[in-house]
Design a protein around this motif. Sequence first.
Motif, PDB file in Angstrom:
ATOM      1  N   LEU A   1       0.818  -1.211   0.000  1.00 16.60           N
ATOM      2  CA  LEU A   1       0.000   0.000   0.000  1.00 16.60           C
ATOM      3  C   LEU A   1       0.852   1.261   0.000  1.00 16.60           C
ATOM      4  N   GLY A   2       2.046   1.164   0.583  1.00 16.64           N
ATOM      5  CA  GLY A   2       2.940   2.322   0.609  1.00 16.64           C
ATOM      6  C   GLY A   2       2.461   3.445   1.500  1.00 16.64           C
ATOM      7  N   THR A   3       1.677   3.112   2.517  1.00 16.93           N
ATOM      8  CA  THR A   3       1.100   4.150   3.369  1.00 16.93           C
ATOM      9  C   THR A   3       2.109   4.700   4.363  1.00 16.93           C
ATOM     10  N   TYR A   4       2.829   3.810   5.036  1.00 15.21           N
ATOM     11  CA  TYR A   4       3.811   4.208   6.044  1.00 15.21           C
ATOM     12  C   TYR A   4       5.117   3.456   5.790  1.00 15.21           C
ATOM     13  N   PRO A   5       6.212   3.936   6.385  1.00 16.74           N
ATOM     14  CA  PRO A   5       7.485   3.218   6.214  1.00 16.74           C
ATOM     15  C   PRO A   5       7.404   1.800   6.780  1.00 16.74           C
ATOM     16  N   THR A   6       8.228   0.926   6.239  1.00 16.90           N
ATOM     17  CA  THR A   6       8.233  -0.472   6.680  1.00 16.90           C
ATOM     18  C   THR A   6       8.505  -0.581   8.179  1.00 16.90           C
ATOM     19  N   GLU A   7       9.389   0.279   8.696  1.00 17.59           N
ATOM     20  CA  GLU A   7       9.733   0.233  10.119  1.00 17.59           C
ATOM     21  C   GLU A   7       8.509   0.431  11.005  1.00 17.59           C
ATOM     22  N   TYR A   8       7.554   1.214  10.501  1.00 16.86           N
ATOM     23  CA  TYR A   8       6.349   1.473  11.286  1.00 16.86           C
ATOM     24  C   TYR A   8       5.609   0.168  11.581  1.00 16.86           C
ATOM     25  N   TYR A   9       5.462  -0.665  10.587  1.00 12.38           N
ATOM     26  CA  TYR A   9       4.735  -1.926  10.760  1.00 12.38           C
ATOM     27  C   TYR A   9       5.558  -2.941  11.546  1.00 12.38           C
ATOM     28  N   VAL A  10       6.867  -2.938  11.348  1.00 14.36           N
ATOM     29  CA  VAL A  10       7.707  -3.892  12.079  1.00 14.36           C
ATOM     30  C   VAL A  10       7.625  -3.623  13.577  1.00 14.36           C
ATOM     31  N   VAL A  11       7.805  -2.374  13.983  1.00 16.19           N
ATOM     32  CA  VAL A  11       7.800  -2.041  15.410  1.00 16.19           C
ATOM     33  C   VAL A  11       6.420  -2.286  16.014  1.00 16.19           C
ATOM     34  N   GLY A  12       5.374  -1.859  15.325  1.00 18.80           N
ATOM     35  CA  GLY A  12       4.024  -2.032  15.866  1.00 18.80           C
ATOM     36  C   GLY A  12       3.673  -3.486  16.081  1.00 18.80           C
ATOM     37  N   ASN A  13       3.917  -4.313  15.086  1.00 28.41           N
ATOM     38  CA  ASN A  13       3.558  -5.728  15.198  1.00 28.41           C
ATOM     39  C   ASN A  13       4.517  -6.494  16.102  1.00 28.41           C
ATOM     40  N   ALA A  14       5.768  -6.056  16.183  1.00 25.97           N
ATOM     41  CA  ALA A  14       6.715  -6.705  17.091  1.00 25.97           C
ATOM     42  C   ALA A  14       6.289  -6.506  18.540  1.00 25.97           C
ATOM     43  N   LEU A  15       5.895  -5.293  18.908  1.00 29.42           N
ATOM     44  CA  LEU A  15       5.468  -5.062  20.282  1.00 29.42           C
ATOM     45  C   LEU A  15       4.091  -5.643  20.549  1.00 29.42           C
ATOM     46  N   ASN A  16       3.260  -5.694  19.521  1.00 32.90           N
ATOM     47  CA  ASN A  16       1.956  -6.336  19.695  1.00 32.90           C
ATOM     48  C   ASN A  16       2.094  -7.828  19.965  1.00 32.90           C
ATOM     49  N   ALA A  17       3.238  -8.410  19.594  1.00 31.98           N
ATOM     50  CA  ALA A  17       3.445  -9.845  19.790  1.00 31.98           C
ATOM     51  C   ALA A  17       3.412 -10.245  21.258  1.00 31.98           C
ATOM     52  N   CYS A  18       3.747  -9.312  22.162  1.00 31.59           N
ATOM     53  CA  CYS A  18       3.758  -9.650  23.582  1.00 31.59           C
ATOM     54  C   CYS A  18       2.350  -9.758  24.153  1.00 31.59           C
ATOM     55  N   ALA A  19       1.339  -9.310  23.396  1.00 35.80           N
ATOM     56  CA  ALA A  19      -0.025  -9.312  23.912  1.00 35.80           C
ATOM     57  C   ALA A  19      -0.582 -10.714  24.069  1.00 35.80           C
ATOM     58  N   MET A  20      -0.204 -11.632  23.193  1.00 37.18           N
ATOM     59  CA  MET A  20      -0.767 -12.981  23.268  1.00 37.18           C
ATOM     60  C   MET A  20      -0.392 -13.664  24.581  1.00 37.18           C
ATOM     61  N   ALA A  21       0.906 -13.669  24.903  1.00 40.60           N
ATOM     62  CA  ALA A  21       1.330 -14.269  26.176  1.00 40.60           C
ATOM     63  C   ALA A  21       0.811 -13.453  27.348  1.00 40.60           C
ATOM     64  N   GLY A  22       0.845 -12.122  27.221  1.00 40.05           N
ATOM     65  CA  GLY A  22       0.429 -11.266  28.316  1.00 40.05           C
ATOM     66  C   GLY A  22      -1.033 -11.386  28.669  1.00 40.05           C
ATOM     67  N   LEU A  23      -1.882 -11.542  27.673  1.00 41.88           N
ATOM     68  CA  LEU A  23      -3.317 -11.623  27.931  1.00 41.88           C
ATOM     69  C   LEU A  23      -3.756 -13.028  28.328  1.00 41.88           C
ATOM     70  N   PHE A  24      -3.296 -14.027  27.603  1.00 38.24           N
ATOM     71  CA  PHE A  24      -3.846 -15.365  27.786  1.00 38.24           C
ATOM     72  C   PHE A  24      -3.254 -16.112  28.977  1.00 38.24           C
ATOM     73  N   ALA A  25      -1.945 -15.971  29.226  1.00 39.75           N
ATOM     74  CA  ALA A  25      -1.329 -16.759  30.295  1.00 39.75           C
ATOM     75  C   ALA A  25      -1.907 -16.429  31.676  1.00 39.75           C
ATOM     76  N   PRO A  26      -1.963 -15.146  32.108  1.00 41.87           N
ATOM     77  CA  PRO A  26      -2.567 -14.878  33.413  1.00 41.87           C
ATOM     78  C   PRO A  26      -4.052 -15.226  33.468  1.00 41.87           C
ATOM     79  N   ALA A  27      -4.772 -14.928  32.387  1.00 33.24           N
ATOM     80  CA  ALA A  27      -6.210 -15.216  32.378  1.00 33.24           C
ATOM     81  C   ALA A  27      -6.475 -16.708  32.496  1.00 33.24           C
ATOM     82  N   MET A  28      -5.742 -17.506  31.733  1.00 32.05           N
ATOM     83  CA  MET A  28      -5.966 -18.951  31.742  1.00 32.05           C
ATOM     84  C   MET A  28      -5.476 -19.597  33.035  1.00 32.05           C
ATOM     85  N   SER A  29      -4.436 -19.028  33.638  1.00 32.34           N
ATOM     86  CA  SER A  29      -3.921 -19.634  34.867  1.00 32.34           C
ATOM     87  C   SER A  29      -4.901 -19.466  36.020  1.00 32.34           C
ATOM     88  N   ILE A  30      -5.599 -18.321  36.072  1.00 35.00           N
ATOM     89  CA  ILE A  30      -6.572 -18.105  37.142  1.00 35.00           C
ATOM     90  C   ILE A  30      -7.858 -18.865  36.852  1.00 35.00           C
TER      91      ILE A  30
END
Length: 270
Positions: free
Chosen positions: A60-89
């Motif tokens: 699409l050429g909307t934003y620089p490639t780095e924009y998507y890399v950083v956003g999705n890289a930090l979003n990757a921590c959400a899966m472990a962060g959300l599901f592990a504590p919720a499922m353990s309790i």
Amino acid sequence: MAGTVQRHAGTAVMLRLFFVAGWRSHLALFRWLRPSAFIPTVLGVPVVQLLWFVHLGRYLGTYPTEYYVVGNALNACAMAGLFAPAMSIQGERLSSTLNAVLATPANRAMMFGGRIGPAVLTGALTSAVMLALGTALGWLRIPFATLPQLALAVLVTALSCSACGLLLGAIGLRTREATFLANVVLYSMLLLCGVNIPLSRLPDWLAAIGTMMPMSQGIEAARRALSQTGGVPGLLGWELLKAAVLVLMALAMLRVLEQISRARAALDDA
């Protein structure tokens, strides 16, 4: 002197409860997974998400490639962060072990709060692997001088997501919907927290929601750290404040729902 010794001993017991209870709960949740299953579970979805949105963004050429890399890289921590504590309790309730856990005289805040520790580490490691992948593929350049601030942004973001997972787990103490809510929050964060779309491009009411959700300031802090434009401490301060509020809400909800469940004799009602 005796009082000082007792206070130090009490602190040691509380810290041991925080770390040991959190680690044992994490093992109980994931120990049955072999590395060949655990690693794709934790890294598989983030890798596919990163590749997909980077290629879509480049097309699409909307934003620089780095924009998507950083956003999705930090979003990757959400899966472990959300599901592990919720499922353990919620898992304590579904496996009929909640009565035994709550029958102990142990401090509830330490016992349940410690469950975010392994999730923070797993989430931060996942985000670090995604950043390393983006760098290896030539999509991202990380100046050496930015590493401390970037690492701090990753850790704070993982902590904020895990605090939200603890709150979802508290809700799971009385309902069956913790996992469903974790999915809803996960995809809401993907849409509203500046992962692929800047908050400024969203309608005002959606941008306001995204600003209050975990991760949004952490992602912006990581981007500013890499571009060396400043403002990182302030953004991380807001992210830490959100994490603290979420933890306090989770502990208060755990206390209230525990009392309600005791009154209704429904602690292990799955």
